[in-house]
Design a protein around this motif. Structure first.
Motif, PDB file in Angstrom:
ATOM      1  N   GLU A 158       0.831  -1.206   0.000  1.00  0.00           N
ATOM      2  CA  GLU A 158       0.000   0.000   0.000  1.00  0.00           C
ATOM      3  C   GLU A 158       0.864   1.254   0.000  1.00  0.00           C
ATOM      4  OE1 GLU A 158      -3.750   2.011   2.419  1.00  0.00           O
ATOM      5  OE2 GLU A 158      -2.484   0.535   3.422  1.00  0.00           O
ATOM      6  N   ALA A 159       1.960   1.248   0.749  1.00  0.00           N
ATOM      7  CA  ALA A 159       2.855   2.408   0.784  1.00  0.00           C
ATOM      8  C   ALA A 159       3.407   2.708  -0.605  1.00  0.00           C
ATOM      9  CB  ALA A 159       3.996   2.157   1.769  1.00  0.00           C
ATOM     10  N   LEU A 160       3.757   1.660  -1.339  1.00  0.00           N
ATOM     11  CA  LEU A 160       4.279   1.847  -2.688  1.00  0.00           C
ATOM     12  C   LEU A 160       3.178   2.294  -3.642  1.00  0.00           C
ATOM     13  CD1 LEU A 160       6.507  -1.325  -2.665  1.00  0.00           C
ATOM     14  CD2 LEU A 160       7.339   1.019  -2.807  1.00  0.00           C
ATOM     15  N   GLN A 161       1.990   1.746  -3.469  1.00  0.00           N
ATOM     16  CA  GLN A 161       0.866   2.158  -4.311  1.00  0.00           C
ATOM     17  C   GLN A 161       0.562   3.645  -4.111  1.00  0.00           C
ATOM     18  OE1 GLN A 161      -2.672  -0.203  -3.793  1.00  0.00           O
ATOM     19  NE2 GLN A 161      -3.974   1.208  -4.942  1.00  0.00           N
ATOM     20  N   LEU A 162       0.552   4.086  -2.870  1.00  0.00           N
ATOM     21  CA  LEU A 162       0.270   5.495  -2.587  1.00  0.00           C
ATOM     22  C   LEU A 162       1.347   6.410  -3.157  1.00  0.00           C
ATOM     23  CD1 LEU A 162      -1.033   5.199   1.098  1.00  0.00           C
ATOM     24  CD2 LEU A 162      -2.376   5.675  -0.964  1.00  0.00           C
ATOM     25  N   ALA A 163       2.603   5.962  -3.103  1.00  0.00           N
ATOM     26  CA  ALA A 163       3.688   6.758  -3.676  1.00  0.00           C
ATOM     27  C   ALA A 163       3.507   6.926  -5.169  1.00  0.00           C
ATOM     28  CB  ALA A 163       5.033   6.096  -3.368  1.00  0.00           C
ATOM     29  N   TRP A 164       3.115   5.852  -5.836  1.00  0.00           N
ATOM     30  CA  TRP A 164       2.883   5.932  -7.274  1.00  0.00           C
ATOM     31  C   TRP A 164       1.683   6.810  -7.598  1.00  0.00           C
ATOM     32  CZ3 TRP A 164       3.939   0.276  -9.213  1.00  0.00           C
ATOM     33  CH2 TRP A 164       5.181   0.250  -9.880  1.00  0.00           C
ATOM     34  N   GLU A 165       0.612   6.653  -6.830  1.00  0.00           N
ATOM     35  CA  GLU A 165      -0.590   7.446  -7.093  1.00  0.00           C
ATOM     36  C   GLU A 165      -0.310   8.937  -6.936  1.00  0.00           C
ATOM     37  OE1 GLU A 165      -3.427   5.779  -4.424  1.00  0.00           O
ATOM     38  OE2 GLU A 165      -3.990   4.146  -5.789  1.00  0.00           O
ATOM     39  N   ALA A 166       0.460   9.291  -5.905  1.00  0.00           N
ATOM     40  CA  ALA A 166       0.812  10.693  -5.691  1.00  0.00           C
ATOM     41  C   ALA A 166       1.645  11.233  -6.846  1.00  0.00           C
ATOM     42  CB  ALA A 166       1.570  10.846  -4.370  1.00  0.00           C
ATOM     43  N   LEU A 167       2.574  10.415  -7.345  1.00  0.00           N
ATOM     44  CA  LEU A 167       3.418  10.849  -8.459  1.00  0.00           C
ATOM     45  C   LEU A 167       2.593  11.052  -9.730  1.00  0.00           C
ATOM     46  CD1 LEU A 167       6.344  11.365  -9.485  1.00  0.00           C
ATOM     47  CD2 LEU A 167       6.365   8.966 -10.190  1.00  0.00           C
ATOM     48  N   LEU A 168       1.694  10.129 -10.027  1.00  0.00           N
ATOM     49  CA  LEU A 168       0.872  10.272 -11.227  1.00  0.00           C
ATOM     50  C   LEU A 168       0.031  11.534 -11.170  1.00  0.00           C
ATOM     51  CD1 LEU A 168      -0.412   6.631 -11.938  1.00  0.00           C
ATOM     52  CD2 LEU A 168       1.519   7.828 -12.954  1.00  0.00           C
ATOM     53  N   GLU A 169      -0.491  11.847  -9.984  1.00  0.00           N
ATOM     54  CA  GLU A 169      -1.289  13.068  -9.843  1.00  0.00           C
ATOM     55  C   GLU A 169      -0.412  14.309  -9.958  1.00  0.00           C
ATOM     56  OE1 GLU A 169      -4.428  15.149  -6.695  1.00  0.00           O
ATOM     57  OE2 GLU A 169      -3.618  13.147  -6.300  1.00  0.00           O
ATOM     58  N   GLU A 170       0.747  14.276  -9.321  1.00  0.00           N
ATOM     59  CA  GLU A 170       1.656  15.430  -9.339  1.00  0.00           C
ATOM     60  C   GLU A 170       2.134  15.744 -10.754  1.00  0.00           C
ATOM     61  OE1 GLU A 170       6.275  16.238  -8.089  1.00  0.00           O
ATOM     62  OE2 GLU A 170       5.066  14.947  -6.788  1.00  0.00           O
ATOM     63  N   ARG A 171       2.496  14.714 -11.503  1.00  0.00           N
ATOM     64  CA  ARG A 171       3.035  14.919 -12.860  1.00  0.00           C
ATOM     65  C   ARG A 171       1.938  14.962 -13.923  1.00  0.00           C
ATOM     66  NH1 ARG A 171       8.526  13.210 -12.694  1.00  0.00           N
ATOM     67  NH2 ARG A 171       9.294  13.843 -10.631  1.00  0.00           N
ATOM     68  N   ALA A 172       0.703  14.714 -13.539  1.00  0.00           N
ATOM     69  CA  ALA A 172      -0.417  14.678 -14.487  1.00  0.00           C
ATOM     70  C   ALA A 172      -0.165  13.656 -15.597  1.00  0.00           C
ATOM     71  CB  ALA A 172      -0.663  16.074 -15.076  1.00  0.00           C
ATOM     72  N   TRP A 173       0.325  12.513 -15.192  1.00  0.00           N
ATOM     73  CA  TRP A 173       0.574  11.421 -16.143  1.00  0.00           C
ATOM     74  C   TRP A 173      -0.707  10.589 -16.276  1.00  0.00           C
ATOM     75  CZ3 TRP A 173       6.016  10.019 -13.850  1.00  0.00           C
ATOM     76  CH2 TRP A 173       6.984  10.854 -14.435  1.00  0.00           C
TER      77      TRP A 173
END
Length: 251
Positions: A158-173
């Motif tokens: 879950e920690a890794l999933q949240l890190a990825w989700e935050a990055l996708l939102e931040e970079r608008a990928w």
């Protein structure tokens, strides 16, 4: 013609670990790398496959397995196959469909920078949490990164999933998305997957099908299941567990 587009693992067969203790009447469905039976069909799953065969239903696997993992499936699939989460479409003779391959490579070229960025961003955190990071390729191109924990530690995943989700939102990928299962988290193309491959097959190779069935067990199967006429799902799967747990008012 009736065509059944079906997920494999945990839909048509599963490992012994996921079966009730003392389960009987099992039919081997896959072998491991040493050639030993690894996954099994229950009597109900075998009966379904036998019914499809006797009724002349065309069965098309739609799976996250790559060609090597698909080669370890011992069930007699003879039609088209959708592998690599939809990135690979194999013709009945086992060769890659060139039209689909061309579309896939063009789309992956547009996502290469974002996918590399996601992979690099989480590499150190994955190591810190004891997760294995694997880059998956189709047609020679990187299309998915998978994080897997050896003990399927839900908190670490879950920690890794949240890190990825935050990055996708931040970079608008927006071209990438994340799927999570019992022991892994993956990032892969949002608009290039099982659903698009099924639609491609329906349009290009099964335009006259009177009925298309979809079989799947997980939430990540829902898009391709929605691309068919009717859907079937096993009671113990992630999909039906999620629906059962929902507390929505009936309208």
């Amino acid at each position: 013609m009736i065509v059944a587009f079906t997920d494999l693992d945990d839909t048509l067969f599963q490992t012994r670990r996921k079966l009730p203790a003392g389960a009987a009447g099992l039919t081997p469905a896959t072998v491991d790398r040493d050639g030993q039976p690894h996954s099994f069909c229950t009597p109900a799953q075998s009966a379904l496959l036998a019914h499809f065969a006797a009724s002349g239903v065309t069965v098309v696997p739609v799976t996250g397995r790559d060609p090597a993992a698909m080669a370890r499936v011992t069930l007699p699939f003879t039609s088209w196959r959708v592998l690599d989460h939809g990135l690979t479409v194999l013709r009945p003779d086992g060769t890659a469909d060139p039209g689909w391959r061309e579309q896939v490579l063009a789309h992956l070229a547009e996502l290469a920078e974002a996918l590399a960025g996601c992979t690099e961003h989480v590499a150190a955190l994955a190591a810190e949490h004891g997760c294995r990071l694997t880059r998956h390729r189709a047609h020679g191109a990187h299309f998915m990164t998978v994080l897997k924990h050896p003990q399927a530690d839900a908190a670490r995943l879950e920690a890794l999933q949240l890190a990825w989700e935050a990055l996708l939102e931040e970079r608008a990928w927006a071209g990438l998305h994340i799927i999570a299962n019992a022991n892994n988290v993956s990032v892969l193309p949002r608009h290039l997957g099982k659903a698009e491959a099924v639609r491609y097959l329906r349009e290009q190779h099964f335009p006259d099908a009177a009925l298309t069935l979809a079989l799947g067990d997980s939430l990540s199967d829902v898009p391709f299941m929605n691309a068919c006429d009717l859907a079937l799902t096993p009671p113990a799967g992630q999909l039906l567990r999620t629906v059962t747990a929902a507390r929505l008012p009936q309208r």
